[in-house]
Design a protein around this motif. Sequence first.
Motif, mmCIF file in Angstrom:
data_model
loop_
_atom_site.group_PDB
_atom_site.id
_atom_site.type_symbol
_atom_site.label_atom_id
_atom_site.label_comp_id
_atom_site.label_asym_id
_atom_site.label_seq_id
_atom_site.Cartn_x
_atom_site.Cartn_y
_atom_site.Cartn_z
ATOM 1 N N GLY A 19 -5.959 55.622 13.600
ATOM 2 C CA GLY A 19 -5.229 56.767 12.595
ATOM 3 C C GLY A 19 -6.283 56.029 11.387
ATOM 4 O O GLY A 19 -5.840 57.251 10.163
ATOM 5 N N ILE A 68 0.310 56.731 8.294
ATOM 6 C CA ILE A 68 -0.592 57.253 9.777
ATOM 7 C C ILE A 68 -1.317 56.196 10.786
ATOM 8 O O ILE A 68 -2.315 55.273 10.390
ATOM 9 C CB ILE A 68 -1.488 58.055 9.344
ATOM 10 C CG1 ILE A 68 -0.879 58.866 7.848
ATOM 11 C CG2 ILE A 68 -2.981 58.715 9.809
ATOM 12 C CD1 ILE A 68 -0.189 59.774 8.791
ATOM 13 N N GLN A 73 -1.809 61.117 14.901
ATOM 14 C CA GLN A 73 -1.617 61.475 13.503
ATOM 15 C C GLN A 73 -3.122 61.807 12.498
ATOM 16 O O GLN A 73 -2.257 62.786 10.995
ATOM 17 C CB GLN A 73 -1.178 60.171 13.124
ATOM 18 C CG GLN A 73 0.750 60.026 13.619
ATOM 19 C CD GLN A 73 1.521 58.494 13.589
ATOM 20 O OE1 GLN A 73 0.734 57.568 12.863
ATOM 21 N NE2 GLN A 73 2.296 58.835 12.978
ATOM 22 N N ASN A 76 -4.272 65.047 12.271
ATOM 23 C CA ASN A 76 -3.661 66.081 11.487
ATOM 24 C C ASN A 76 -3.572 66.453 9.977
ATOM 25 O O ASN A 76 -3.620 67.726 10.038
ATOM 26 C CB ASN A 76 -1.918 65.979 11.994
ATOM 27 C CG ASN A 76 -1.514 65.886 12.917
ATOM 28 O OD1 ASN A 76 -2.064 66.772 13.373
ATOM 29 N ND2 ASN A 76 -0.255 65.100 13.102
#
Length: 171
Positions: A19, A68, A73, A76
């Motif tokens: 992430g 995150i 994720q 995005n």
Amino acid sequence: MKQKFLEVGKIVGTHGIKGMVRIQPWSDSPEFLEEFDVFYLDKEGTSSVEVARIQPHGNVVLASLCGIDTIEQAENFRGKILYISRDDIELPEGRYFISDIIGAQVFDKDGTTLLGTLTDVSETGANDVWHITCDGKEYLVPAIDEVIVQVDIENSRIVLNPMKGIFDDAD
């Protein structure tokens, strides 16, 4: 008028599978972003994300954002502009944000001859180049100590000692 929330970079991709995001910094150095615990996701400051960890990595910054945890994720956030609150930073004397000088009136060193309005700044690496517009014509001026006499943020006024040949009426 000074903006409360200032653009400092853009999330340009992910890093690894846990992430992390890659941020393209819009500052003098990537290290500048290490000073912040929170980034805002809009220019009004209504949406924010906390920084868990941040570190410069070449010409980008790698950041772990709270909450995150997966590459999906993080994906995005690709393309998001990051902002900081002006309240979270204190600039040293003589330093300013580009957004604070855009629109300033630019005068010759005599202080009375209007040269134009600062309409844009190009960051070239060696030094910034100021775009000064007057009567539809654009002049490119190097933002170097020999040229800049005074930058008055409060009064939106800049005084220059222009180099010969930049403006039509130069000696």
